[in-house]
Enzyme design. Structure first.
Site, PDB file in Angstrom:
ATOM      1  N   HIS A  89       0.856  -1.194   0.000  1.00 41.68           N
ATOM      2  CA  HIS A  89       0.000   0.000   0.000  1.00 41.68           C
ATOM      3  C   HIS A  89       0.892   1.244   0.000  1.00 41.68           C
ATOM      4  CE1 HIS A  89      -2.853   3.051   1.213  1.00 41.68           C
ATOM      5  NE2 HIS A  89      -3.804   2.223   0.821  1.00 41.68           N
ATOM      6  N   GLU A 147      -4.027   1.670  -7.447  1.00 34.47           N
ATOM      7  CA  GLU A 147      -4.405   2.764  -6.558  1.00 34.47           C
ATOM      8  C   GLU A 147      -3.536   3.989  -6.821  1.00 34.47           C
ATOM      9  OE1 GLU A 147      -6.589   1.412  -2.744  1.00 34.47           O
ATOM     10  OE2 GLU A 147      -4.475   1.643  -2.328  1.00 34.47           O
TER      11      GLU A 147
HETATM   12  P1  PGA Z   1      -9.796   5.618   0.250  1.00 36.07           P
HETATM   13  O1  PGA Z   1      -8.565   4.644   0.510  1.00 36.07           O
HETATM   14  O2  PGA Z   1     -10.919   4.788  -0.294  1.00 36.07           O
HETATM   15  O3  PGA Z   1     -10.106   6.211   1.597  1.00 36.07           O
HETATM   16  O4  PGA Z   1      -9.335   6.626  -0.745  1.00 36.07           O
HETATM   17  C1  PGA Z   1      -8.273   3.590  -0.358  1.00 36.07           C
HETATM   18  C2  PGA Z   1      -6.999   2.912   0.059  1.00 36.07           C
HETATM   19  O5  PGA Z   1      -6.083   3.585   0.547  1.00 36.07           O
HETATM   20  O6  PGA Z   1      -6.870   1.680  -0.064  1.00 36.07           O
END
Ligand code: PGA
Length: 226
Positions: A89, A147
């Site tokens: 992440h 992401e």
């Molecule tokens: P968010 O986070 O939906 O609050 O933007 C997603 C993540 O960091 O996995």
């Protein structure tokens, strides 16, 4: 064509304390039993939550048991009943200075322990993904969540066409380095009840990785039912 199975991975980060996570799962987990929802609470709540719903850890140690203060081993994650583990992440890559090789080690160990890695990649896809794909050459299962850093926690979601082009990039790298690997592709970053329907229209997607919105039971329910 078979209807696609769509996954909803709830990354609770540190939004909930142990007691809050347990309370949420006790009250609401049964609502999500048949919906491919994976709840990823803090480590402390993982064992309890795993008795109530499918779970994932938010990170893991790349070390085998031994002298590693403050780490949580994959063996323990497995023992408490989690089936998934988020790795790479961007918050971990940044805050703990994790490198693509560190992430690759974790992915390989998770696969060895039969825990499905949920690997997060940013716009630096080739740099982050290639070392991992080089390590997994058999019929392993992995989820890859695209992401973009600019979308995490900001409310700003890229156009579907941009997400599609990044997912295609991921698919191309898989074909090149690990064609046998079984992959599910997720999108994460500001998914909410307003944008989920539009995002779901991306055919290449197999699910979402949802942060903040997943902590609100009503919002998560809406996203799942859309
Ligand atoms: P968010 O986070 O939906 O609050 O933007 C997603 C993540 O960091 O996995």
């Amino acid at each position: 064509m078979e209807p696609r199975t769509f996954f909803y991975v709830a990354n609770w980060k540190t939004y909930f304390s142990y007691a809050q996570a347990v309370e949420w799962c006790t009250e609401h987990a049964h609502e999500f039993q048949n919906h491919n929802v994976v709840i990823c609470p803090e480590f402390t709540a993982l064992a309890h939550a795993s008795k109530l719903i499918t779970t994932g850890a938010q990170n893991c140690s790349s070390y085998t048991p031994g002298a590693h203060t403050g780490q949580v081993t994959i063996a323990s994650i497995k023992e408490v009943g989690a089936n998934y583990c988020i790795v790479g992440h961007s918050e971990v890559r940044t805050q703990l200075h994790e490198t693509p090789d560190d992430v690759a080690d974790k992915v390989a160990l998770l696969i060895e322990h039969e825990i499905i890695p949920i690997l997060c990649v940013s716009d630096e896809i080739a740099h982050e993904l290639t070392p991992i794909l080089k390590k997994i050459k058999n019929t392993d299962q992995i989820m890859i969540a695209y992401e973009p850093v600019s979308a995490i926690g900001t409310g700003t979601v890229p156009e579907n066409s941009r997400i599609e082009s990044m997912l295609n990039k991921i698919k191309k790298l898989i074909t090149q380095h690990a064609p046998q690997v079984q992959t599910k592709l997720l999108y994460g970053g500001s998914v909410n009840a307003e944008n989920a329907k539009h995002l779901k229209s991306i055919e290449l997607l197999d699910g979402f990785l949802i942060g903040k919105a997943s902590t609100d039971f009503q919002l998560l329910k809406k996203i799942v039912e859309l």
